[in-house]
Design a protein around this motif. Sequence first.
Motif, PDB file in Angstrom:
ATOM      1  N   ARG A  91       0.826  -1.216   0.000  1.00  0.00           N
ATOM      2  CA  ARG A  91       0.000   0.000   0.000  1.00  0.00           C
ATOM      3  C   ARG A  91       0.851   1.253   0.000  1.00  0.00           C
ATOM      4  NH1 ARG A  91      -4.757  -1.320   4.454  1.00  0.00           N
ATOM      5  NH2 ARG A  91      -5.568  -3.171   3.443  1.00  0.00           N
ATOM      6  N   ALA A  92       1.940   1.219   0.750  1.00  0.00           N
ATOM      7  CA  ALA A  92       2.803   2.389   0.845  1.00  0.00           C
ATOM      8  C   ALA A  92       3.468   2.698  -0.498  1.00  0.00           C
ATOM      9  CB  ALA A  92       3.865   2.174   1.921  1.00  0.00           C
ATOM     10  N   THR A  93       3.909   1.668  -1.194  1.00  0.00           N
ATOM     11  CA  THR A  93       4.553   1.899  -2.485  1.00  0.00           C
ATOM     12  C   THR A  93       3.522   2.406  -3.502  1.00  0.00           C
ATOM     13  OG1 THR A  93       4.306  -0.461  -3.061  1.00  0.00           O
ATOM     14  CG2 THR A  93       6.392   0.232  -2.145  1.00  0.00           C
ATOM     15  N   GLU A  94       2.301   1.894  -3.408  1.00  0.00           N
ATOM     16  CA  GLU A  94       1.223   2.367  -4.281  1.00  0.00           C
ATOM     17  C   GLU A  94       0.933   3.840  -3.997  1.00  0.00           C
ATOM     18  OE1 GLU A  94      -2.202  -0.427  -5.236  1.00  0.00           O
ATOM     19  OE2 GLU A  94      -3.191   1.065  -3.981  1.00  0.00           O
ATOM     20  N   HIS A  95       0.868   4.184  -2.727  1.00  0.00           N
ATOM     21  CA  HIS A  95       0.634   5.578  -2.327  1.00  0.00           C
ATOM     22  C   HIS A  95       1.757   6.487  -2.823  1.00  0.00           C
ATOM     23  CE1 HIS A  95      -0.006   9.103   0.196  1.00  0.00           C
ATOM     24  NE2 HIS A  95       1.232   8.969   0.629  1.00  0.00           N
ATOM     25  N   LEU A  96       3.002   6.045  -2.690  1.00  0.00           N
ATOM     26  CA  LEU A  96       4.137   6.851  -3.138  1.00  0.00           C
ATOM     27  C   LEU A  96       4.063   7.096  -4.639  1.00  0.00           C
ATOM     28  CD1 LEU A  96       7.028   5.313  -1.026  1.00  0.00           C
ATOM     29  CD2 LEU A  96       6.250   7.667  -0.923  1.00  0.00           C
ATOM     30  N   ARG A  97       3.639   6.065  -5.389  1.00  0.00           N
ATOM     31  CA  ARG A  97       3.486   6.212  -6.834  1.00  0.00           C
ATOM     32  C   ARG A  97       2.384   7.202  -7.178  1.00  0.00           C
ATOM     33  NH1 ARG A  97       5.076   0.747  -7.652  1.00  0.00           N
ATOM     34  NH2 ARG A  97       3.003   0.031  -7.113  1.00  0.00           N
ATOM     35  N   GLU A  98       1.199   7.002  -6.561  1.00  0.00           N
ATOM     36  CA  GLU A  98       0.017   7.774  -6.951  1.00  0.00           C
ATOM     37  C   GLU A  98       0.042   9.213  -6.429  1.00  0.00           C
ATOM     38  OE1 GLU A  98      -3.382   5.532  -5.752  1.00  0.00           O
ATOM     39  OE2 GLU A  98      -3.082   4.027  -7.312  1.00  0.00           O
ATOM     40  N   THR A  99       0.527   9.383  -5.199  1.00  0.00           N
ATOM     41  CA  THR A  99       0.437  10.697  -4.556  1.00  0.00           C
ATOM     42  C   THR A  99       1.723  11.503  -4.699  1.00  0.00           C
ATOM     43  OG1 THR A  99      -1.142   9.804  -2.984  1.00  0.00           O
ATOM     44  CG2 THR A  99      -0.086  11.889  -2.383  1.00  0.00           C
ATOM     45  N   HIS A 100       2.858  10.835  -4.654  1.00  0.00           N
ATOM     46  CA  HIS A 100       4.126  11.550  -4.639  1.00  0.00           C
ATOM     47  C   HIS A 100       4.905  11.391  -5.944  1.00  0.00           C
ATOM     48  CE1 HIS A 100       3.389  12.526  -0.506  1.00  0.00           C
ATOM     49  NE2 HIS A 100       3.294  11.252  -0.183  1.00  0.00           N
ATOM     50  N   GLY A 101       4.334  10.670  -6.898  1.00  0.00           N
ATOM     51  CA  GLY A 101       4.959  10.556  -8.207  1.00  0.00           C
ATOM     52  C   GLY A 101       6.256   9.767  -8.221  1.00  0.00           C
ATOM     53  N   GLU A 102       6.430   8.890  -7.235  1.00  0.00           N
ATOM     54  CA  GLU A 102       7.644   8.065  -7.201  1.00  0.00           C
ATOM     55  C   GLU A 102       7.436   6.850  -8.104  1.00  0.00           C
ATOM     56  OE1 GLU A 102      10.369   8.854  -5.881  1.00  0.00           O
ATOM     57  OE2 GLU A 102       9.910  10.339  -4.353  1.00  0.00           O
ATOM     58  N   THR A 103       7.841   6.951  -9.356  1.00  0.00           N
ATOM     59  CA  THR A 103       7.606   5.858 -10.296  1.00  0.00           C
ATOM     60  C   THR A 103       8.509   4.660 -10.013  1.00  0.00           C
ATOM     61  OG1 THR A 103       9.074   6.950 -11.841  1.00  0.00           O
ATOM     62  CG2 THR A 103       6.709   7.285 -12.145  1.00  0.00           C
ATOM     63  N   VAL A 104       9.672   4.945  -9.451  1.00  0.00           N
ATOM     64  CA  VAL A 104      10.593   3.869  -9.082  1.00  0.00           C
ATOM     65  C   VAL A 104      10.736   3.868  -7.565  1.00  0.00           C
ATOM     66  CG1 VAL A 104      12.924   2.951  -9.285  1.00  0.00           C
ATOM     67  CG2 VAL A 104      11.851   4.075 -11.246  1.00  0.00           C
ATOM     68  N   ILE A 105      10.371   2.735  -6.951  1.00  0.00           N
ATOM     69  CA  ILE A 105      10.515   2.616  -5.501  1.00  0.00           C
ATOM     70  C   ILE A 105      11.896   2.033  -5.226  1.00  0.00           C
ATOM     71  CG2 ILE A 105       9.559   1.636  -3.386  1.00  0.00           C
ATOM     72  CD1 ILE A 105       7.690   3.625  -4.845  1.00  0.00           C
ATOM     73  N   ARG A 106      12.750   2.850  -4.688  1.00  0.00           N
ATOM     74  CA  ARG A 106      14.134   2.435  -4.476  1.00  0.00           C
ATOM     75  C   ARG A 106      14.308   1.642  -3.186  1.00  0.00           C
ATOM     76  NH1 ARG A 106      16.845   5.274  -8.333  1.00  0.00           N
ATOM     77  NH2 ARG A 106      15.735   7.109  -9.079  1.00  0.00           N
ATOM     78  N   GLU A 107      15.408   0.905  -3.154  1.00  0.00           N
ATOM     79  CA  GLU A 107      15.701   0.047  -2.006  1.00  0.00           C
ATOM     80  C   GLU A 107      15.691   0.841  -0.697  1.00  0.00           C
ATOM     81  OE1 GLU A 107      16.400  -3.818  -0.703  1.00  0.00           O
ATOM     82  OE2 GLU A 107      16.123  -3.148  -2.763  1.00  0.00           O
ATOM     83  N   HIS A 108      16.266   2.031  -0.706  1.00  0.00           N
ATOM     84  CA  HIS A 108      16.329   2.804   0.541  1.00  0.00           C
ATOM     85  C   HIS A 108      14.949   3.265   0.984  1.00  0.00           C
ATOM     86  CE1 HIS A 108      15.756   7.018  -0.764  1.00  0.00           C
ATOM     87  NE2 HIS A 108      16.265   6.612  -1.889  1.00  0.00           N
ATOM     88  N   MET A 109      14.041   3.434   0.017  1.00  0.00           N
ATOM     89  CA  MET A 109      12.664   3.787   0.382  1.00  0.00           C
ATOM     90  C   MET A 109      11.995   2.611   1.108  1.00  0.00           C
ATOM     91  SD  MET A 109      11.184   5.728  -2.913  1.00  0.00           S
ATOM     92  CE  MET A 109      11.968   7.194  -3.573  1.00  0.00           C
ATOM     93  N   LEU A 110      12.214   1.410   0.599  1.00  0.00           N
ATOM     94  CA  LEU A 110      11.675   0.224   1.261  1.00  0.00           C
ATOM     95  C   LEU A 110      12.234   0.090   2.678  1.00  0.00           C
ATOM     96  CD1 LEU A 110      11.767  -2.394  -1.633  1.00  0.00           C
ATOM     97  CD2 LEU A 110       9.769  -1.238  -0.701  1.00  0.00           C
ATOM     98  N   ASP A 111      13.527   0.365   2.821  1.00  0.00           N
ATOM     99  CA  ASP A 111      14.142   0.307   4.151  1.00  0.00           C
ATOM    100  C   ASP A 111      13.502   1.329   5.080  1.00  0.00           C
ATOM    101  OD1 ASP A 111      15.805  -1.691   3.333  1.00  0.00           O
ATOM    102  OD2 ASP A 111      17.536  -0.400   2.975  1.00  0.00           O
ATOM    103  N   THR A 112      13.249   2.532   4.552  1.00  0.00           N
ATOM    104  CA  THR A 112      12.626   3.585   5.368  1.00  0.00           C
ATOM    105  C   THR A 112      11.207   3.200   5.740  1.00  0.00           C
ATOM    106  OG1 THR A 112      13.963   5.215   4.197  1.00  0.00           O
ATOM    107  CG2 THR A 112      12.098   6.048   5.457  1.00  0.00           C
ATOM    108  N   ILE A 113      10.469   2.644   4.769  1.00  0.00           N
ATOM    109  CA  ILE A 113       9.100   2.191   5.054  1.00  0.00           C
ATOM    110  C   ILE A 113       9.119   1.135   6.159  1.00  0.00           C
ATOM    111  CG2 ILE A 113       7.159   0.860   4.121  1.00  0.00           C
ATOM    112  CD1 ILE A 113       7.804   2.269   1.384  1.00  0.00           C
ATOM    113  N   LYS A 114       9.970   0.138   6.005  1.00  0.00           N
ATOM    114  CA  LYS A 114      10.036  -0.939   7.005  1.00  0.00           C
ATOM    115  C   LYS A 114      10.402  -0.386   8.384  1.00  0.00           C
ATOM    116  CE  LYS A 114      11.430  -4.485   3.707  1.00  0.00           C
ATOM    117  NZ  LYS A 114      12.620  -5.207   3.189  1.00  0.00           N
TER     118      LYS A 114
END
Length: 60
Positions: A26-49
Amino acid sequence: MKELHCIVPGCQWHTRHDTEAEIIRRATEHLRETHGETVIREHMLDTIKANIQPEKGKAA
Ligand SMILES: [Zn+2]
């Protein structure tokens, strides 16, 4: 239940779910749709976790 608030400062979006995997999805979907992050990078996943927390008022 676990909860996650958006990792983008100032954003009020948050979500709750039993599983970390669904919260991350859900968080990666939100980042794509709301924040325009088309590529979810490894460090973003680490921050989410790192920001996934037990729901308030309940033990982990
Ligand atoms: Zn957000």
